[in-house]
Design a protein around this motif. Sequence first.
Motif, PDB file in Angstrom:
ATOM      1  N   UNK A 117       0.765  -0.940  -0.457  1.00 57.79           N
ATOM      2  CA  UNK A 117       0.395   0.332   0.446  1.00 57.79           C
ATOM      3  C   UNK A 117       0.475   0.986  -0.387  1.00 57.79           C
ATOM      4  N   UNK A 118       1.874   1.378   0.663  1.00 58.08           N
ATOM      5  CA  UNK A 118       3.023   1.880   1.047  1.00 58.08           C
ATOM      6  C   UNK A 118       3.648   2.200  -0.222  1.00 58.08           C
ATOM      7  N   UNK A 119       4.165   1.553  -1.352  1.00 59.71           N
ATOM      8  CA  UNK A 119       4.600   1.545  -2.739  1.00 59.71           C
ATOM      9  C   UNK A 119       3.516   2.045  -3.450  1.00 59.71           C
ATOM     10  N   UNK A 120       2.396   1.943  -3.442  1.00 55.43           N
ATOM     11  CA  UNK A 120       1.299   2.658  -4.415  1.00 55.43           C
ATOM     12  C   UNK A 120       0.976   3.639  -4.099  1.00 55.43           C
TER      13      UNK A 120
ATOM     14  N   UNK B 280       1.471   7.005  -6.803  1.00 53.96           N
ATOM     15  CA  UNK B 280       0.268   7.794  -7.011  1.00 53.96           C
ATOM     16  C   UNK B 280       0.708   9.210  -6.777  1.00 53.96           C
ATOM     17  N   UNK B 281       1.396   9.521  -5.359  1.00 52.03           N
ATOM     18  CA  UNK B 281       2.013  10.688  -5.155  1.00 52.03           C
ATOM     19  C   UNK B 281       2.908  11.774  -5.206  1.00 52.03           C
ATOM     20  N   UNK B 282       3.619  10.471  -6.610  1.00 50.14           N
ATOM     21  CA  UNK B 282       4.774  11.455  -7.197  1.00 50.14           C
ATOM     22  C   UNK B 282       4.532  11.812  -8.847  1.00 50.14           C
TER      23      UNK B 282
ATOM     24  N   UNK C 209      -2.750  11.238  -3.661  1.00 50.25           N
ATOM     25  CA  UNK C 209      -2.313  10.270  -4.690  1.00 50.25           C
ATOM     26  C   UNK C 209      -3.970  10.965  -5.162  1.00 50.25           C
ATOM     27  N   UNK C 210      -4.941  11.712  -4.271  1.00 55.08           N
ATOM     28  CA  UNK C 210      -6.500  12.184  -4.444  1.00 55.08           C
ATOM     29  C   UNK C 210      -7.189  12.780  -5.661  1.00 55.08           C
TER      30      UNK C 210
END
Length: 271
Positions: free
Chosen positions: A17-20, A24-26, A61-62
């Motif tokens: 989950x952290x990797x995802x 998604x946050x970069x 990420x959103x």
Amino acid sequence: MEKLPKFGIPIVIIGIALIIFIAKSTVTIASGEAGVLFETLGDGVVTDEPPLSEGFHLVAPWNKIFIYEVRQQEISEKMQVLSENGLEIRLDASVWFQPDYENLGLLHQQKGINYVSRILQPAIRSATRSVVGRYTPEQLYSSKRDVIQEEIFEETKEILDKQYVKLNEVLVRDITLPPTIKDAIERKLGQEQESLEYKFRLEKAQKEAERQRIEAQGKADANKILSASLTDKILRDKGIEATIKLSESPNSKIIIIGSGEDGLPVILGNQ
């Protein structure tokens, strides 16, 4: 194989989950680009802050990032417009532009990612029709191209005012007239050139004739002045001087003093 501890599965899940989340946050923004941030859980497009610049960024990420090219770009426009007298003219132009970097958020919010087709192209077409409609085909074909190019640029720039697009240059590459009109203009220009050449030759001949007249008048005036100044006494004195010089030459001769009709010496023999 040994079974994973009971606490190992949650760790794996959290790791995935952290990797995802990090993926998604970069976002990486390439050279010559900028990013507009859209906050899904906030107020939408961020317009009160500068756009995201080149390089690596962390975002929630959103949220979404919309990438814009902010370097100078070019579009080509081939248009069919009407001249002043209603003839159809084909014009080929290039437009150099770039989005307004500081107002990139407003551009995205109000115009959208397709701002070129929504804003820029209609503006250049409208300005071109307006400008070309003020000129005749003869003017378009000859010396007015630079003027037309500048007027199209100024009118397009005025239309794009407060549209968050910077217009850098408009270049008119080609203006195509109907073949019959083009041939007629070329014949007319050829006749005008011949007329100018004939006028030049005529003026040159007139100037040469005037020069010769002035030169002849000058010689006549000089001879008149010289004739008025030559009295009989001066002529006799000049004749005597010339006789003395001739008598001193080694050639044999006979000089009769005072035997001429005008009283000047007469020289016989030239050996």
